[in-house]
Enzyme design. Structure first.
Site, PDB file in Angstrom:
ATOM      1  N   SER A 215       2.155  -6.047   6.009  1.00 36.79           N
ATOM      2  CA  SER A 215       3.154  -6.172   5.068  1.00 36.79           C
ATOM      3  C   SER A 215       3.981  -7.238   5.901  1.00 36.79           C
ATOM      4  CB  SER A 215       4.293  -4.921   5.362  1.00 36.79           C
ATOM      5  OG  SER A 215       4.364  -4.379   6.781  1.00 36.79           O
ATOM      6  N   HIS A 243       2.046  -1.741   0.116  1.00 37.21           N
ATOM      7  CA  HIS A 243       2.280  -3.227  -0.379  1.00 37.21           C
ATOM      8  C   HIS A 243       1.412  -3.748  -1.326  1.00 37.21           C
ATOM      9  CE1 HIS A 243       5.964  -3.787   1.974  1.00 37.21           C
ATOM     10  NE2 HIS A 243       5.286  -2.963   2.957  1.00 37.21           N
ATOM     11  N   LYS A 274       8.206   1.845  -2.996  1.00 36.15           N
ATOM     12  CA  LYS A 274       8.348   0.183  -3.276  1.00 36.15           C
ATOM     13  C   LYS A 274       8.160  -0.058  -4.770  1.00 36.15           C
ATOM     14  CE  LYS A 274       7.148  -0.902   1.432  1.00 36.15           C
ATOM     15  NZ  LYS A 274       7.459   0.543   1.998  1.00 36.15           N
TER      16      LYS A 274
END
Length: 428
Positions: A215, A243, A274
């Site tokens: 990340s 991610h 996310k």
């Protein structure tokens, strides 16, 4: 004088010796607190003087590509959220959360195995397993909890875990909890991983552990090579996909799909916080026996309250949208490369490759912080990252591109970087 009173009088001097006075206790307690306060204030002062103080800006609107920030006037462009697909404020996702709140309540007031499992929890687990094409899924309050709860259950003293040296802090903490032999290999270094696999051959089970996407730098793990080595030396592969889930790969399934190894990676942990709605929650997908065992023994699962129904409702809708179409994810690539190419042409150093995490490398912690503040004055919300979030000397402003950003948004961000970079001598 009664016998009772005589006994009380005799005891008074003894009690005075054995029991300290209240004022004495208070004085020592105050002294301890004052000493601790001095230690803490000194530590805080050292953080400020190093230029690594992390302030918290207050957002007064919903999350999205355009936000309102306390102390700033007008709409601000947001380029640092993990809202990769713009789903945190997607109307269908928000409405699904509202409906789940009305139908299933605000929360369960309990853990899953007591009375904290609702039909929507099972539905979300089924959809996530389907999305990742794995046998089963278990939900957690966060992916940090998913990482904290996995390794202790799966690995014992006869096993070995091989971990990339730059893995996320939650992976590192989770591995610390297990009793397996721990071997750390150099970042994305297949040669060093092979050396460590050879060292672990006497272990009962071997598990290679890596972030799918790291990340801080946006670099993608070499999963093909990792899987090749794992198969050669009889190891399993685990990836953290926080991610990557939702937008990497032809259908947005993640790093393993991007690199064509979905059938060679055994365990995947990821997040709902996310790309999949942006609220909270994490999960593990993998073989059903593993998921069943985690339900029996994983401490963060057993001792944490169930995910709140509104969070589950939002996540279900987000996954349904991604299962139905790849259109949102497909828009990411062009926008990411637009930003990277324009910034590189302007003279900035951008770490990583084609990932929407675009770290603008500056080196100096104070410079990263000051430039981020100046960017906000120009209407762009970004944050400077410095130690201990990233190694010393590698401070950066980490820009994150969202599918919800327009080309005009991206160009404004680049222009603001150029103006700020010239002011501080970063670019000419």
């Amino acid at each position: 004088m009664s016998l009772r009173k005589a006994a009380v009088n005799l005891l008074k001097p003894v009690q005075g010796v054995l029991r300290p006075s209240v004022s004495g206790l208070s004085s020592r307690s105050y002294s301890a607190v004052a000493e601790a306060r001095t230690v803490l204030e000194n530590e805080l002062d050292s953080i400020r003087s190093a230029g690594t103080w992390k302030g918290e800006r207050v957002i007064t609107s919903k999350q999205g590509p355009h936000i309102n920030v306390d102390g700033s006037h007008g709409s601000i462009l947001n380029f640092c959220a993990n809202n990769y697909l713009g789903l945190s404020s997607h109307p269908e996702v928000v409405q699904a959360g509202v409906e789940a709140l009305q139908k299933h309540g605000a929360g369960l007031s309990s853990v899953r195995f007591i009375c904290g499992t609702q039909d929507i929890h099972k539905n979300l687990e089924q959809k996530l397993a389907e999305y990742h094409e794995r046998e089963d899924c278990i939900l957690y309050a966060s992916c940090f909890d998913a990482n904290a709860g996995l390794f202790e259950v799966l690995l014992g003293p006869d096993d070995a875990v091989l971990s990339d040296e730059l893995n996320h802090a939650s992976i590192i903490d989770g591995i610390r909890l297990c009793r397996a032999k721990r071997l750390r290999y150099k970042h994305m270094d297949l040669s060093d991983l092979e050396t460590k696999l050879k060292e672990a051959q006497s272990s009962r089970m071997r598990l290679v552990v890596t972030d799918g996407v790291f990340s801080m730098d946006g670099d993608v793990a070499p999963l093909r090579g990792i899987c090749d080595l794992a198969e050669q030396y009889g190891a399993m592969v685990f990836i953290d996909e926080c991610h990557a889930t939702g937008f990497l790969g032809p259908r947005g399934r993640g790093t393993d799909e991007l690199l064509g190894v979905m059938d060679r990676v055994q365990i995947v942990n990821s997040t709902l916080g996310k790309a999949l709605g942006g609220a909270a929650g994490g999960y593990t997908v993998g073989p059903k026996p593993l998921i069943d065992l985690l339900r029996q023994r994983s401490r963060p699962y057993l001792f944490s309250n169930s995910l709140p129904p509104p969070v589950v409702g939002c996540a279900v809708k987000a996954v349904e949208l991604l299962l139905a179409s790849t259109e949102i994810a497909e828009s990411m690539s062009a926008k990411t490369m637009r930003f990277r190419n324009k910034m590189t042409a302007a003279g900035f150093t951008i770490a990583g490759t084609a990932h929407p995490i675009c770290p603008v490398m500056l080196g100096d912690a104070r410079l990263a912080s000051v430039m981020a503040d100046d960017m906000l004055k120009l209407g762009v919300y970004v944050i400077g990252f410095s130690f201990p979030v990233v190694p010393k000397g590698k401070a950066r402003i980490r820009v994150q591109i969202s599918a919800a950003h327009t080309n005009e948004d991206i160009d404004h961000c680049v222009d603001s970087f150029i103006q700020t970079g010239r002011k501080h001598g970063v670019v000419s």
